[in-house]
Design a protein around this motif. Structure first.
Motif, PDB file in Angstrom:
ATOM      1  N   GLN A 276      45.016  35.960  42.313  1.00 29.75           N
ATOM      2  CA  GLN A 276      43.601  35.623  42.567  1.00 29.75           C
ATOM      3  C   GLN A 276      43.069  35.389  40.917  1.00 29.75           C
ATOM      4  O   GLN A 276      43.402  36.405  40.182  1.00 29.75           O
ATOM      5  CB  GLN A 276      42.928  36.915  43.115  1.00 29.75           C
ATOM      6  CG  GLN A 276      41.470  36.650  43.010  1.00 29.75           C
ATOM      7  CD  GLN A 276      40.826  37.888  43.607  1.00 29.75           C
ATOM      8  OE1 GLN A 276      41.384  38.756  44.173  1.00 29.75           O
ATOM      9  NE2 GLN A 276      39.600  37.821  43.872  1.00 29.75           N
ATOM     10  N   CYS A 281      41.934  31.448  44.797  1.00 31.07           N
ATOM     11  CA  CYS A 281      43.504  32.172  45.153  1.00 31.07           C
ATOM     12  C   CYS A 281      44.444  31.160  45.063  1.00 31.07           C
ATOM     13  O   CYS A 281      44.107  29.820  45.718  1.00 31.07           O
ATOM     14  CB  CYS A 281      43.058  32.564  46.522  1.00 31.07           C
ATOM     15  SG  CYS A 281      44.628  33.454  47.369  1.00 31.07           S
ATOM     16  N   LEU A 314      36.916  37.140  47.597  1.00 31.83           N
ATOM     17  CA  LEU A 314      38.111  37.908  48.108  1.00 31.83           C
ATOM     18  C   LEU A 314      38.225  39.412  47.424  1.00 31.83           C
ATOM     19  O   LEU A 314      37.607  39.436  46.226  1.00 31.83           O
ATOM     20  CB  LEU A 314      39.345  36.890  47.453  1.00 31.83           C
ATOM     21  CG  LEU A 314      40.643  37.132  47.900  1.00 31.83           C
ATOM     22  CD1 LEU A 314      40.492  36.497  49.371  1.00 31.83           C
ATOM     23  CD2 LEU A 314      41.484  36.355  47.285  1.00 31.83           C
ATOM     24  N   ILE A 317      44.009  41.477  49.622  1.00 32.09           N
ATOM     25  CA  ILE A 317      45.282  40.597  49.961  1.00 32.09           C
ATOM     26  C   ILE A 317      46.539  41.274  50.311  1.00 32.09           C
ATOM     27  O   ILE A 317      46.796  42.408  49.492  1.00 32.09           O
ATOM     28  CB  ILE A 317      45.468  39.432  48.790  1.00 32.09           C
ATOM     29  CG1 ILE A 317      44.485  38.406  48.648  1.00 32.09           C
ATOM     30  CG2 ILE A 317      46.578  38.795  49.160  1.00 32.09           C
ATOM     31  CD1 ILE A 317      44.630  37.273  47.667  1.00 32.09           C
ATOM     32  N   ALA A 326      44.388  37.924  53.943  1.00 31.67           N
ATOM     33  CA  ALA A 326      43.347  38.247  52.922  1.00 31.67           C
ATOM     34  C   ALA A 326      42.038  38.450  53.718  1.00 31.67           C
ATOM     35  O   ALA A 326      41.798  38.132  54.760  1.00 31.67           O
ATOM     36  CB  ALA A 326      42.956  36.584  52.133  1.00 31.67           C
TER      37      ALA A 326
END
Length: 332
Positions: A276, A281, A314, A317, A326
């Protein structure tokens, strides 16, 4: 695990292989759809970290409590016995020593306490516990005494482990990578950190400050405070962005692969990687089951943006052997 705070409550869902009770559901049948665990369903406790190994699982609460379940024939649950456990059980031997991170290998467990000490339990057949070598396992977490510096991050591979210390060093132990190294690098000297059965400093970072570590089955990665990503180990599926089959020493993945952005966080699957940056990503490596998220099942030899995740924020993950997960916030 980073997630929403405030008055929200978390629920832990589990699914998949359950041959040893590693889902914590009090049975050993595989589960095809996510199920909520009763112990953590709507619990006011915040789950700080979760990890899975070959046949066992671990959960840490915000109070620093460590719960484990699943396969235990080598004592990898740290519960002072070697019977499989079908529900998440508190590791009572760590009472008074809050845990902040846990990493699970194939048949062993590495534990990081709030004070920066590292403990291990389970199989030691490859020296993966990092203690004076004996092929016998250990069913109670024991401190790795040779790690003198405060540890801030830990990781476990199939049969090796590594840590990052507060002063920016990386240490590795466990001989799980050695056979791959010897086959791929015949005639070359294998670095000490790949052959060590107790913590050994990873060479190549002498003038670099590393902040965290992560690992796949037979490869490892470390990230600097400046957002530079270094990798080493097996490159069978080109997950290390190199032409070599095995990298004996850490090698930087050049920033242009991440469109010039700094890498903020990185995760490892069995043989694929996810990173990331500030805005995107990226994923690459083995992709036979589509776990790189680009809509194909062809392996990816260098980082590619995961387009489906570009519009959300995000915050979490996870990578498994052949899958990725995710969690994102999306603007309404």
């Amino acid at each position: 695990m980073d997630g929403p705070r405030g008055n929200s409550r978390q629920t832990l869902f589990v699914w998949g292989a359950n041959s040893y009770g590693q889902l914590g559901l009090d049975h050993k049948q595989d589960v095809l759809l996510p199920q909520a665990l009763k112990e953590f369903a709507g619990s006011p406790k915040t789950l700080r970290n979760v990890a899975g190994g070959g046949g066992h699982s671990a959960v840490i609460t915000d109070a620093g409590e460590l719960f484990l379940c699943g396969q235990n024939k080598n004592g990898q649950l740290g519960l002072n016995h070697i019977e499989d456990v079908l529900h998440f059980t508190l590791c009572s031997s760590l009472a008074g020593f809050p845990v902040v991170q846990v990493a699970c290998g194939w048949d062993f467990t590495i534990i990081l306490t709030e004070s920066g000490h590292v403990l291990s339990c389970g199989s030691n057949s490859f020296g993966q516990l990092g203690v004076p070598y004996t092929p016998r396992g250990c069913s109670v977490p024991q401190k790795i005494e040779s790690l003198k510096d405060k540890v801030v991050n830990i990781a476990a591979g199939l049969r090796h482990a590594l840590v990052a210390t507060e002063n920016g060093s990386v240490f590795q132990w466990g001989t799980g990578m050695v056979s791959h190294a010897k086959r791929s690098c015949q005639g070359k000297m294998i670095p000490s950190f790949l052959r060590a059965k107790e913590p050994c400093k990873v060479t190549g970072f002498e003038n670099i400050q590393m902040k965290n570590v992560t690992s796949g089955s037979y490869h490892a990665a470390s990230l600097t405070a400046e957002g530079e990503l270094y990798v080493w180990g097996s490159n069978k599926h080109k997950q290390l962005v190199s032409k070599d089959d095995f990298l004996l020493n850490p090698q930087k993945i050049e920033p242009h692969y991440f469109l010039g952005e700094k890498v903020r966080r990185v995760w490892n699957g069995w043989t694929h990687m996810v990173a990331q940056t500030g805005r995107q990503c990226f994923s690459w490596g083995w992709n036979e089951h589509g776990m790189c998220g680009n809509g194909t099942e062809a392996n990816i030899c260098s980082p590619e943006p995961v387009s489906a995740l570009t519009s959300g924020k995000l915050f979490l993950i996870g990578c498994g052997a052949g899958h990725s997960m995710a969690c994102c916030y999306f603007s309404s």
